[in-house]
Design a protein around this motif. Structure first.
Motif, PDB file in Angstrom:
ATOM      1  N   LEU A 134       0.825  -1.203   0.000  1.00 39.39           N
ATOM      2  CA  LEU A 134       0.000   0.000   0.000  1.00 39.39           C
ATOM      3  C   LEU A 134       0.863   1.257   0.000  1.00 39.39           C
ATOM      4  O   LEU A 134       0.503   2.272  -0.587  1.00 39.39           O
ATOM      5  N   LEU A 135       2.009   1.181   0.654  1.00 36.29           N
ATOM      6  CA  LEU A 135       2.857   2.365   0.848  1.00 36.29           C
ATOM      7  C   LEU A 135       4.105   2.380  -0.020  1.00 36.29           C
ATOM      8  O   LEU A 135       4.955   3.238   0.150  1.00 36.29           O
ATOM      9  N   HIS A 136       4.226   1.440  -0.956  1.00 34.84           N
ATOM     10  CA  HIS A 136       5.479   1.299  -1.700  1.00 34.84           C
ATOM     11  C   HIS A 136       5.927   2.576  -2.401  1.00 34.84           C
ATOM     12  O   HIS A 136       7.103   2.783  -2.610  1.00 34.84           O
ATOM     13  N   ASP A 137       5.011   3.457  -2.741  1.00 31.71           N
ATOM     14  CA  ASP A 137       5.375   4.687  -3.450  1.00 31.71           C
ATOM     15  C   ASP A 137       5.132   5.938  -2.612  1.00 31.71           C
ATOM     16  O   ASP A 137       4.957   7.024  -3.147  1.00 31.71           O
ATOM     17  N   ILE A 138       5.156   5.782  -1.315  1.00 30.56           N
ATOM     18  CA  ILE A 138       4.866   6.914  -0.441  1.00 30.56           C
ATOM     19  C   ILE A 138       5.871   8.058  -0.614  1.00 30.56           C
ATOM     20  O   ILE A 138       5.568   9.209  -0.328  1.00 30.56           O
ATOM     21  N   GLY A 139       7.027   7.740  -1.133  1.00 30.90           N
ATOM     22  CA  GLY A 139       8.028   8.778  -1.378  1.00 30.90           C
ATOM     23  C   GLY A 139       7.525   9.879  -2.290  1.00 30.90           C
ATOM     24  O   GLY A 139       7.906  11.037  -2.146  1.00 30.90           O
TER      25      GLY A 139
END
Length: 180
Positions: A44-49
């Protein structure tokens, strides 16, 4: 360095950039690894960057991973960092026990992320993930014995009374077992 300090703050951040691929990645991981909640959240957070920006407008994978570490724990942060890294995940995961499992988790996460782009999957809505975020956040913030450590009521080797507690524990609570 930006930190995400609550599930509410994280949800607001994710709502700010609706991304169906993020939800599909997490949904694919939920189906393939239903018991690995941390892996699902890393999906879910893999692209939070992309959602985090430093004062100079830049963001790195390391900063993104560190931003969620205090809230969701070491493993979620490590999976987020390694899933975006262009190098061998197994090498950074370390050569110790469990390194192979972590490398496999990273490979699984990357595969789900890549598959989510082409997947025609009803992944639900972001709010569906709030309970799991809260559950993992509560576990990551827990202070005390390790998750699988025996509790005092299941201590081995001591004499136990009717309640299952040892005699010493009964004294601590102000209760005297008969014959103590």
């Amino acid at each position: 360095m930006p930190y995400v300090t609550s599930v509410l703050e994280l949800m607001e951040l994710l709502h700010g950039s609706p991304d169906g691929r993020r939800l599909r990645t997490a949904a694919l991981l939920r189906r393939s690894h239903p018991s690995d909640k941390e892996l699902q959240l890393a999906g879910l957070l893999h692209d939070i960057g992309r959602l985090l920006r430093l004062s100079d407008g830049t963001v790195t994978v390391g900063v993104a991973a560190e931003a969620v570490r205090p809230l969701l724990g070491e493993r979620v942060a490590r999976l987020v960092r390694l899933s975006a890294a262009p190098f061998d995940a197994g090498a950074e995961a370390g050569a110790g026990a469990g390194a192979g499992a972590e490398a496999e988790a990273v490979a699984t996460l990357r595969h789900a992320r890549d598959s989510a782009g082409a997947a025609d999957l009803d992944a639900g809505v972001l709010e569906d993930w709030r309970p799991l975020l809260e559950l993992v956040a509560a576990g990551a913030c827990r202070v005390g014995p390790a998750r699988n450590a025996p509790t005092p009521s299941v201590r081995r080797g001591g004499r136990e009374g009717r309640s299952g507690a040892s005699r010493d524990e009964g004294r601590l609570r102000g209760y005297q077992f008969p014959g103590a």
